[in-house]
Scaffold this motif. Structure first.
Motif, PDB file in Angstrom:
ATOM      1  N   TYR A   3      35.994  32.452  33.530  1.00  0.00           N
ATOM      2  CA  TYR A   3      35.904  33.890  33.748  1.00  0.00           C
ATOM      3  C   TYR A   3      34.451  34.290  33.958  1.00  0.00           C
ATOM      4  CZ  TYR A   3      34.244  34.585  28.898  1.00  0.00           C
ATOM      5  OH  TYR A   3      33.530  34.566  27.725  1.00  0.00           O
ATOM      6  N   LEU A  21      44.869  31.003  34.545  1.00  0.00           N
ATOM      7  CA  LEU A  21      45.964  31.250  33.615  1.00  0.00           C
ATOM      8  C   LEU A  21      47.286  30.775  34.211  1.00  0.00           C
ATOM      9  CD1 LEU A  21      45.100  34.877  32.467  1.00  0.00           C
ATOM     10  CD2 LEU A  21      45.208  32.885  30.964  1.00  0.00           C
ATOM     11  N   LEU A  27      51.990  39.519  29.267  1.00  0.00           N
ATOM     12  CA  LEU A  27      50.684  40.142  29.047  1.00  0.00           C
ATOM     13  C   LEU A  27      50.759  41.629  29.378  1.00  0.00           C
ATOM     14  CD1 LEU A  27      47.699  39.575  28.328  1.00  0.00           C
ATOM     15  CD2 LEU A  27      47.264  39.320  30.773  1.00  0.00           C
ATOM     16  N   ILE A  32      45.896  43.752  24.675  1.00  0.00           N
ATOM     17  CA  ILE A  32      44.440  43.640  24.741  1.00  0.00           C
ATOM     18  C   ILE A  32      43.773  44.783  23.987  1.00  0.00           C
ATOM     19  CG2 ILE A  32      42.477  43.550  26.317  1.00  0.00           C
ATOM     20  CD1 ILE A  32      44.423  42.456  28.451  1.00  0.00           C
ATOM     21  N   ILE A  58      44.534  46.638  33.563  1.00  0.00           N
ATOM     22  CA  ILE A  58      44.799  45.369  34.233  1.00  0.00           C
ATOM     23  C   ILE A  58      44.886  45.661  35.720  1.00  0.00           C
ATOM     24  CG2 ILE A  58      46.371  43.411  34.462  1.00  0.00           C
ATOM     25  CD1 ILE A  58      47.270  43.909  31.589  1.00  0.00           C
ATOM     26  N   VAL A  62      48.816  40.476  37.270  1.00  0.00           N
ATOM     27  CA  VAL A  62      49.962  40.693  36.372  1.00  0.00           C
ATOM     28  C   VAL A  62      50.951  41.619  37.068  1.00  0.00           C
ATOM     29  CG1 VAL A  62      50.731  41.599  34.140  1.00  0.00           C
ATOM     30  CG2 VAL A  62      48.535  40.401  34.313  1.00  0.00           C
ATOM     31  N   THR A  67      51.985  37.289  33.946  1.00  0.00           N
ATOM     32  CA  THR A  67      50.964  36.798  34.864  1.00  0.00           C
ATOM     33  C   THR A  67      51.605  36.134  36.077  1.00  0.00           C
ATOM     34  OG1 THR A  67      50.834  34.709  33.638  1.00  0.00           O
ATOM     35  CG2 THR A  67      49.247  36.430  33.050  1.00  0.00           C
ATOM     36  N   VAL A  72      43.290  37.207  37.132  1.00  0.00           N
ATOM     37  CA  VAL A  72      43.560  38.447  36.398  1.00  0.00           C
ATOM     38  C   VAL A  72      42.254  39.228  36.285  1.00  0.00           C
ATOM     39  CG1 VAL A  72      44.226  39.435  34.177  1.00  0.00           C
ATOM     40  CG2 VAL A  72      45.509  37.505  35.119  1.00  0.00           C
ATOM     41  N   LEU A  74      40.328  42.547  34.757  1.00  0.00           N
ATOM     42  CA  LEU A  74      40.399  43.550  33.700  1.00  0.00           C
ATOM     43  C   LEU A  74      39.203  44.489  33.825  1.00  0.00           C
ATOM     44  CD1 LEU A  74      41.210  41.209  30.664  1.00  0.00           C
ATOM     45  CD2 LEU A  74      42.836  42.343  32.200  1.00  0.00           C
ATOM     46  N   VAL A 145      39.023  39.151  27.341  1.00  0.00           N
ATOM     47  CA  VAL A 145      39.356  37.811  27.829  1.00  0.00           C
ATOM     48  C   VAL A 145      39.988  36.984  26.711  1.00  0.00           C
ATOM     49  CG1 VAL A 145      38.400  35.626  28.647  1.00  0.00           C
ATOM     50  CG2 VAL A 145      37.614  37.773  29.642  1.00  0.00           C
ATOM     51  N   VAL A 148      43.575  37.785  26.029  1.00  0.00           N
ATOM     52  CA  VAL A 148      44.476  37.115  26.976  1.00  0.00           C
ATOM     53  C   VAL A 148      44.666  35.656  26.564  1.00  0.00           C
ATOM     54  CG1 VAL A 148      44.793  36.407  29.375  1.00  0.00           C
ATOM     55  CG2 VAL A 148      43.804  38.655  28.859  1.00  0.00           C
ATOM     56  N   ALA A 151      47.010  35.415  23.703  1.00  0.00           N
ATOM     57  CA  ALA A 151      48.400  35.554  24.137  1.00  0.00           C
ATOM     58  C   ALA A 151      48.945  34.210  24.590  1.00  0.00           C
ATOM     59  CB  ALA A 151      48.487  36.582  25.270  1.00  0.00           C
TER      60      ALA A 151
END
Length: 393
Positions: A3, A21, A27, A32, A58, A62, A67, A72, A74, A145, A148, A151
């Motif tokens: 990331y 991911l 998600l 988050i 997001i 997603v 996902t 992804v 954010l 991050v 996520v 998760a």
């Protein structure tokens, strides 16, 4: 899995893009936001936490709560941006505006910050260009991050929790977490003002934080992260840059103001004999391979042992004080007393949340790198198979 983050402390928003991911991971923004709220809490936080209410959007990757396998994105918008548009705007200055007349220009570096060295490195005469990015505000999206990543690892049966073990020389009794699971520790910590599992020590920590603030000073401390349920063999002994403990240590030290890291008994090992350090190996038909103790913190040879991973980081006292320190103006070279840019007297509780999330990302990343991970269910099946294989080895 990787990331990037972007954004300045008083810019319009903080942004991150996560790649790698698996698809089909449940998600939502709510998952988050819960973690972002924890980062803003803890006794000792300053006025900035009252200005910003961090929530995530997001922006991609997603669909309908799961996902897609694509990156992804954010976004966390800064509520205070409306007061900084002229100071931090991206557009070039008008021809009739003198750069030296810009409000909040900084030529006075603060000891303990990135101000002076960052200015030297990138040639910035206005040190605001440095402190806006070097600010711990950036950890907002790193927590996002990590949320996520949590998760993902939760889906794999891996649990993670952080707690504060020391603030200002006040040390929590480790017996307060003895025999407790990560989820049980979390229930205690989330109800505590210092995110500490020992209520007696926590009360003393609150007093120490208040005393430091009253004196115009700041105090640091130690945070601990515990990871349960990780299979044996994650990481590698083959190459230095694939060792899991090295990656976890780097992640911990990447947090603003963190200056030390240890696993298990850590630096205490220097005072002990080998027989008092290494973890004897046991086996049973029910549990497979286990250890009599966990002094090495769940890591051997750069790999997970299957025991809980125990990692601690030390955070120095925040360097911006109401009791200013000596510095030098880069324009006039005259000495001065460093100014106050923020007002946290202690950010150790909040930093424990950041630590939990950067560790969660490294755990998730190591798993994704080691197994086929295009789809969540495929990854789950491989983790289950790995655990069974290790048990019967």
């Amino acid at each position: 899995m990787r990331y990037l983050t972007a954004g300045e402390s008083h810019g319009p928003q903080l942004t991150t893009i996560i790649e790698g991911l698996p698809a089909q991971l449940p998600l939502t923004a709510e998952m988050i936001n819960k973690e972002l709220k924890r980062r803003q809490g803890g006794h000792g936080r300053g006025r900035r936490m009252q200005i910003e209410t961090d929530t995530v959007e997001i922006a991609s990757g997603v669909r309908h709560g799961k996902t897609l396998g694509s990156p992804v994105a954010l976004v966390v918008k800064n509520d205070d941006w409306k007061h900084w548009t002229k100071i931090m705007g991206a557009e070039p200055l008008a021809d009739d505006v003198n750069p030296d007349d810009i409000k909040r220009k900084i030529s006075r570096p603060r000891p303990g910050h990135a101000d002076l060295v960052g200015g030297i490195k990138y040639g910035h005469r206005d040190l605001r260009n440095v402190l806006e990015r070097s600010s711990a505000r950036e950890t907002t999206v790193r927590v996002a991050v990590g949320a996520v990543a949590k998760a993902l690892i939760n889906e794999l049966g891996i649990r993670i929790v952080s707690h504060v073990t020391e603030i200002g020389g006040i040390i929590a009794d480790q017996q307060s977490i003895a025999g407790k699971s990560a989820n049980e520790i979390r229930d205690i910590v989330e109800a505590d003002p210092c995110y500490c599992a020992d209520p007696v020590a926590s009360a003393k920590m609150v007093e120490a934080i208040d005393s430091a603030k009253e004196a115009g000073d700041s105090i640091g401390g130690v945070v601990e992260v515990i990871v349960e349920g990780l299979p044996a063999g994650i990481g590698s002994y083959v190459h230095y840059d694939r060792k899991l403990d090295a990656k976890l240590a780097a992640a911990m030290l990447s947090i603003n103001a963190f200056k030390g890291v240890e696993f298990g008994l850590g630096f205490e090992m220097a005072h002990l004999k080998g027989s008092e350090v290494h973890d004897e190996i046991l086996w049973s038909e029910e549990n497979g391979y286990t250890r009599r103790t966990n002094r090495l913190g769940g890591l051997e040879g750069g790999m997970s042992t299957g025991m809980p991973i125990i990692i601690r980081g030390v955070m120095k006292p925040i360097p911006t004080l109401y009791k200013p320190l000596q510095s030098v103006d880069i324009e006039t070279k005259e000495p001065f007393k460093a100014s106050v840019e923020r007002s946290d007297s202690c950010a150790v509780p909040a930093a424990s949340v950041v630590a939990e999330h950067v560790v969660a990302f490294e755990i998730a990343k190591a798993i994704v790198e080691q197994f086929h991970s295009d789809q969540l269910e495929q990854l789950k099946a491989q983790i289950d198979a790995m655990k069974l294989y290790a048990k019967e080895f």
